[in-house]
Motif scaffolding. Sequence first.
Motif, mmCIF file in Angstrom:
data_model
loop_
_atom_site.group_PDB
_atom_site.id
_atom_site.type_symbol
_atom_site.label_atom_id
_atom_site.label_comp_id
_atom_site.label_asym_id
_atom_site.label_seq_id
_atom_site.Cartn_x
_atom_site.Cartn_y
_atom_site.Cartn_z
ATOM 1 N N SER A 108 0.858 -1.188 0.000
ATOM 2 C CA SER A 108 0.000 0.000 0.000
ATOM 3 C C SER A 108 0.891 1.233 0.000
ATOM 4 C CB SER A 108 -0.911 0.014 1.233
ATOM 5 O OG SER A 108 -0.141 0.172 2.418
ATOM 6 N N ASP A 109 0.299 2.380 -0.323
ATOM 7 C CA ASP A 109 1.057 3.633 -0.284
ATOM 8 C C ASP A 109 1.581 3.886 1.124
ATOM 9 O OD1 ASP A 109 0.166 3.726 -2.857
ATOM 10 O OD2 ASP A 109 -1.007 5.574 -2.643
ATOM 11 N N PHE A 110 0.759 3.582 2.119
ATOM 12 C CA PHE A 110 1.166 3.767 3.512
ATOM 13 C C PHE A 110 2.432 2.972 3.808
ATOM 14 C CE2 PHE A 110 1.296 2.565 7.950
ATOM 15 C CZ PHE A 110 0.924 3.716 8.631
ATOM 16 N N GLN A 111 2.470 1.707 3.367
ATOM 17 C CA GLN A 111 3.624 0.855 3.644
ATOM 18 C C GLN A 111 4.880 1.372 2.948
ATOM 19 O OE1 GLN A 111 3.765 -1.405 5.813
ATOM 20 N NE2 GLN A 111 1.651 -1.992 6.224
ATOM 21 N N TYR A 112 4.724 1.901 1.737
ATOM 22 C CA TYR A 112 5.875 2.471 1.031
ATOM 23 C C TYR A 112 6.463 3.637 1.826
ATOM 24 C CZ TYR A 112 6.383 0.229 -3.544
ATOM 25 O OH TYR A 112 6.682 -0.645 -4.554
ATOM 26 N N TYR A 113 5.600 4.578 2.188
ATOM 27 C CA TYR A 113 6.080 5.751 2.922
ATOM 28 C C TYR A 113 6.683 5.349 4.265
ATOM 29 C CZ TYR A 113 3.555 8.639 -0.470
ATOM 30 O OH TYR A 113 3.117 9.240 -1.620
ATOM 31 N N HIS A 114 6.063 4.383 4.918
ATOM 32 C CA HIS A 114 6.551 3.949 6.219
ATOM 33 C C HIS A 114 7.944 3.331 6.094
ATOM 34 C CE1 HIS A 114 6.811 1.763 10.039
ATOM 35 N NE2 HIS A 114 5.884 2.589 10.488
ATOM 36 N N ALA A 115 8.131 2.485 5.084
ATOM 37 C CA ALA A 115 9.427 1.830 4.896
ATOM 38 C C ALA A 115 10.530 2.850 4.614
ATOM 39 C CB ALA A 115 9.338 0.821 3.755
ATOM 40 N N ILE A 116 10.226 3.857 3.808
ATOM 41 C CA ILE A 116 11.229 4.877 3.486
ATOM 42 C C ILE A 116 11.558 5.711 4.720
ATOM 43 C CG2 ILE A 116 11.724 6.915 2.086
ATOM 44 C CD1 ILE A 116 9.837 5.711 -0.050
ATOM 45 N N LEU A 117 10.521 6.131 5.436
ATOM 46 C CA LEU A 117 10.743 6.950 6.627
ATOM 47 C C LEU A 117 11.519 6.195 7.698
ATOM 48 C CD1 LEU A 117 7.346 8.837 6.933
ATOM 49 C CD2 LEU A 117 9.608 9.893 6.766
ATOM 50 N N GLU A 118 11.247 4.901 7.844
ATOM 51 C CA GLU A 118 11.988 4.111 8.828
ATOM 52 C C GLU A 118 13.482 4.130 8.545
ATOM 53 O OE1 GLU A 118 9.782 0.548 11.153
ATOM 54 O OE2 GLU A 118 10.285 0.142 9.058
ATOM 55 N N SER A 119 13.836 4.216 7.270
ATOM 56 C CA SER A 119 15.245 4.195 6.892
ATOM 57 C C SER A 119 15.924 5.543 7.062
ATOM 58 C CB SER A 119 15.392 3.747 5.431
ATOM 59 O OG SER A 119 14.940 2.427 5.250
ATOM 60 N N ILE A 120 15.191 6.632 6.841
ATOM 61 C CA ILE A 120 15.853 7.939 6.800
ATOM 62 C C ILE A 120 15.546 8.824 7.998
ATOM 63 C CG2 ILE A 120 15.776 7.860 4.284
ATOM 64 C CD1 ILE A 120 13.652 10.056 4.363
ATOM 65 N N SER A 121 14.557 8.449 8.794
ATOM 66 C CA SER A 121 14.193 9.295 9.926
ATOM 67 C C SER A 121 14.895 8.827 11.197
ATOM 68 C CB SER A 121 12.675 9.272 10.150
ATOM 69 O OG SER A 121 12.337 9.995 11.322
ATOM 70 N N PRO A 122 15.465 9.744 11.977
ATOM 71 C CA PRO A 122 16.097 9.352 13.242
ATOM 72 C C PRO A 122 15.080 9.042 14.332
ATOM 73 C CG PRO A 122 16.184 11.733 12.985
ATOM 74 C CD PRO A 122 15.606 11.192 11.707
ATOM 75 N N ASN A 123 13.819 9.372 14.081
ATOM 76 C CA ASN A 123 12.766 9.162 15.073
ATOM 77 C C ASN A 123 11.908 7.956 14.704
ATOM 78 O OD1 ASN A 123 13.511 11.623 16.433
ATOM 79 N ND2 ASN A 123 12.410 12.742 14.819
ATOM 80 N N PRO A 124 11.304 7.295 15.699
ATOM 81 C CA PRO A 124 10.408 6.167 15.409
ATOM 82 C C PRO A 124 9.246 6.607 14.521
ATOM 83 C CG PRO A 124 10.934 6.271 17.755
ATOM 84 C CD PRO A 124 11.445 7.541 17.152
ATOM 85 N N VAL A 125 8.839 5.719 13.627
ATOM 86 C CA VAL A 125 7.735 6.013 12.713
ATOM 87 C C VAL A 125 6.545 5.147 13.120
ATOM 88 C CG1 VAL A 125 6.990 6.144 10.312
ATOM 89 C CG2 VAL A 125 9.412 6.446 10.886
ATOM 90 N N PRO A 126 5.447 5.746 13.580
ATOM 91 C CA PRO A 126 4.312 4.949 14.064
ATOM 92 C C PRO A 126 3.584 4.236 12.929
ATOM 93 C CG PRO A 126 3.729 7.268 13.994
ATOM 94 C CD PRO A 126 5.192 7.195 13.684
ATOM 95 N N ARG A 127 2.995 3.107 13.257
ATOM 96 C CA ARG A 127 2.154 2.384 12.305
ATOM 97 C C ARG A 127 0.671 2.628 12.568
ATOM 98 N NH1 ARG A 127 4.292 -1.114 8.856
ATOM 99 N NH2 ARG A 127 6.448 -1.777 9.126
ATOM 100 N N ARG A 128 0.364 3.087 13.753
ATOM 101 C CA ARG A 128 -1.029 3.326 14.105
ATOM 102 C C ARG A 128 -1.219 4.783 14.496
ATOM 103 N NH1 ARG A 128 -2.441 -1.999 17.872
ATOM 104 N NH2 ARG A 128 -1.984 -3.577 16.269
ATOM 105 N N GLY A 129 -2.423 5.258 14.293
ATOM 106 C CA GLY A 129 -2.733 6.620 14.684
ATOM 107 C C GLY A 129 -2.328 7.666 13.668
ATOM 108 N N VAL A 130 -1.792 7.236 12.537
ATOM 109 C CA VAL A 130 -1.432 8.167 11.471
ATOM 110 C C VAL A 130 -1.965 7.619 10.153
ATOM 111 C CG1 VAL A 130 0.638 9.041 12.610
ATOM 112 C CG2 VAL A 130 0.804 7.053 11.112
ATOM 113 N N GLY A 131 -2.233 8.522 9.233
ATOM 114 C CA GLY A 131 -2.733 8.117 7.928
ATOM 115 C C GLY A 131 -1.679 8.275 6.849
ATOM 116 N N THR A 132 -2.040 7.869 5.649
ATOM 117 C CA THR A 132 -1.114 7.951 4.519
ATOM 118 C C THR A 132 -0.708 9.390 4.232
ATOM 119 O OG1 THR A 132 -2.099 5.961 3.542
ATOM 120 C CG2 THR A 132 -0.804 7.373 2.088
#
Length: 374
Positions: A108-132
């Motif tokens: 899904s688009d959400f999973q794509y963005y989440h995977a990229i952010l997990e790699s480049i963001s120094p902060n944890p990326v939530p899976r719940r409570g946020v939208g695409t």
Amino acid sequence: METPGGDGFIVDESALNPAVHLPEPVGRGSVLEQVLDALGPVFDGESPEDVAVYGPSGAGKSAVLTALCSQLNESLGRNEDAIWTSTRGTAAVARAQFAYVDARRADSDFQYYHAILESISPNPVPRRGVGTDELRERLDDAVAERAGAVVVAVDHLSETDDDVAHVRSLLEPVAAGTSLVMVAEEPLPEWSGRTVKVPSYRPHALVDLLTERASYGLSSGAVSHDQARRIADWADGDAHDALAALFGAAISAQRDDAGRLRESDVDAGIDAVPDDCVQIGRVLSLPENRRTVLAELLATDGHRQPISDAAAAVGERTDLSPSTVQRYLYELAEDGLLTREAIEDRDSNGRQPTRVRPRFPTLVFERLERRARL
């Protein structure tokens, strides 16, 4: 029973798992150099041209890209030095970042963005409570805050229904600050960017790979050079199939408390890897209910029975109805994870019954799926 990091015959099963890649891929040095050359501009703080990396299944494409992303992030992307930019008026990280996306899991688009952010963001990326939309905005901010490029490697695209156009559309808002590395088994249609072709492993390189993996994953002296050579010759350049056969052979030996691999174990390991094998990573990326159906199909020898009988047997062992199981089996066959075969039935005067044959390494799947349930 041994643990993944235990001290039994199988010392570390992750080292034998074809879906797990070592930090330094064996025998892929020239490919690594070609990809690094294609990404050369990132070392000058610029966005490189998009790159397509292609080659046959089991050629080590994923091993190269996962190692590359990890090592370059450590040496470049995690550099905490910052520079001041007059345009933004904020501190921007001066180095490139590398994101690896397994398209089989990013459904899904959400999973794509989440995977990229997990790699480049120094902060944890939530899976719940946020939208695409929110993740897209976070990605936009993360890219804007960087002075270097963000390189996104998308792997296993050819094993999904997705395409390059959709991936580009997802990254369109941040296209100016990102570059793509697309990984596939065949040349991408209408691709105008740079390409890197990955050849199959040569026999000696595959022997080296098996020997190194065995040195980490099995007790000392468990595999002879001749056995590694036999598996490598059989695998015909496919590292996935070779590792699956080695892992299966180790499982066979451990079941009998053998101290080293026997020829019968090598036979069992090879026999458990079908000729038209689907990579184990694709099977492990399935939803839990589909994996459960496959596990119970093997446990009940359902792959040797007519589909209706197999569905009934699996249904008795799960909370799924036989009709649901049968539908899943048909869907898995349509997706190429199972093959439907006619059963010769001389007593049948009507429609010829069919069964399903697994197209994945059965011994390895049973082992890893059992581990996942613990």
